[in-house]
Scaffold this active site. Sequence first.
Site, mmCIF file in Angstrom:
data_model
loop_
_atom_site.group_PDB
_atom_site.id
_atom_site.type_symbol
_atom_site.label_atom_id
_atom_site.label_comp_id
_atom_site.label_asym_id
_atom_site.label_seq_id
_atom_site.Cartn_x
_atom_site.Cartn_y
_atom_site.Cartn_z
ATOM 1 N N HIS A 65 4.754 34.897 33.765
ATOM 2 C CA HIS A 65 3.487 34.666 32.880
ATOM 3 C C HIS A 65 2.903 33.289 33.401
ATOM 4 O O HIS A 65 3.635 32.658 33.959
ATOM 5 C CB HIS A 65 4.168 34.692 31.616
ATOM 6 N N HIS B 93 0.753 30.188 31.843
ATOM 7 C CA HIS B 93 0.061 29.744 30.572
ATOM 8 C C HIS B 93 -1.433 29.218 31.054
ATOM 9 O O HIS B 93 -1.571 28.693 32.049
ATOM 10 C CB HIS B 93 0.764 28.391 30.045
HETATM 11 P P1 AMP Z 1 8.180 29.652 29.256
HETATM 12 O O1 AMP Z 1 8.495 28.404 28.575
HETATM 13 O O2 AMP Z 1 6.953 29.290 30.303
HETATM 14 O O3 AMP Z 1 8.988 30.512 29.587
HETATM 15 O O4 AMP Z 1 6.590 29.984 28.315
HETATM 16 C C1 AMP Z 1 7.050 31.102 27.194
HETATM 17 C C2 AMP Z 1 6.237 30.935 26.222
HETATM 18 O O5 AMP Z 1 6.137 32.186 25.484
HETATM 19 C C3 AMP Z 1 6.300 29.818 25.147
HETATM 20 O O6 AMP Z 1 4.986 29.041 25.175
HETATM 21 C C4 AMP Z 1 6.497 30.574 23.694
HETATM 22 O O7 AMP Z 1 5.613 29.854 22.756
HETATM 23 C C5 AMP Z 1 5.675 31.739 24.201
HETATM 24 N N1 AMP Z 1 6.199 32.947 23.037
HETATM 25 C C6 AMP Z 1 7.464 33.417 22.926
HETATM 26 N N2 AMP Z 1 7.563 34.656 22.289
HETATM 27 C C7 AMP Z 1 6.179 35.086 22.186
HETATM 28 C C8 AMP Z 1 5.600 35.850 21.441
HETATM 29 N N3 AMP Z 1 6.254 36.917 20.692
HETATM 30 N N4 AMP Z 1 4.346 35.986 21.422
HETATM 31 C C9 AMP Z 1 3.484 34.901 21.967
HETATM 32 N N5 AMP Z 1 4.205 34.039 22.630
HETATM 33 C C10 AMP Z 1 5.275 33.812 22.774
#
Ligand code: AMP
Length: 137
Positions: free
Chosen positions: A100, A102
Amino acid sequence: MRDDCIFCRIAAGQIPAATLYEDEDFRVILDLGPASRGHALILPKEHYANLCELDETVAAKVLPLAARLGKAMTAALGCDGFNLVQNNGEAAGQTVMHFHVHIIPRYQNGPKIVAWEQGELSEQDKKQIVEAVKAEL
Ligand code: AMP
Ligand code: ZN
């Protein structure tokens, strides 16, 4: 699509999420724990654990989509800039093992979000790193 992957399930519409954009390859959602107002995530609908596994055709569509989102956020939210952050591996802060990106809107006088303390690059390290990485490409 993997049933045990939360982003696969969100991308497939099985778990509700605030969706900003959707097409055949991607769903773009608001992050549940935003670093700033409008923090969004670009999720491919196919499961790829990280950037190194990402299909190149899908990868080619990611930056244009991020640019589109960044432009729309600037117009809609009045942000003054935005960061793209893409974590690969636990050591890099990746918590969800589904690729993903950001998109983090930044606001004038807002908090520092993507920042690090600058170190120094020695001549010896410079030479070693360049040689070692080139040999692996
Ligand atoms: P990463 O640390 O790059 O793996 O980012 C994962 C991101 O996903 C974090 O910023 C979380 O806040 C976000 N996240 C986790 N679960 C969900 C969800 N169900 N809906 C939206 N964002 C999420
Ligand atoms: Zn997945």
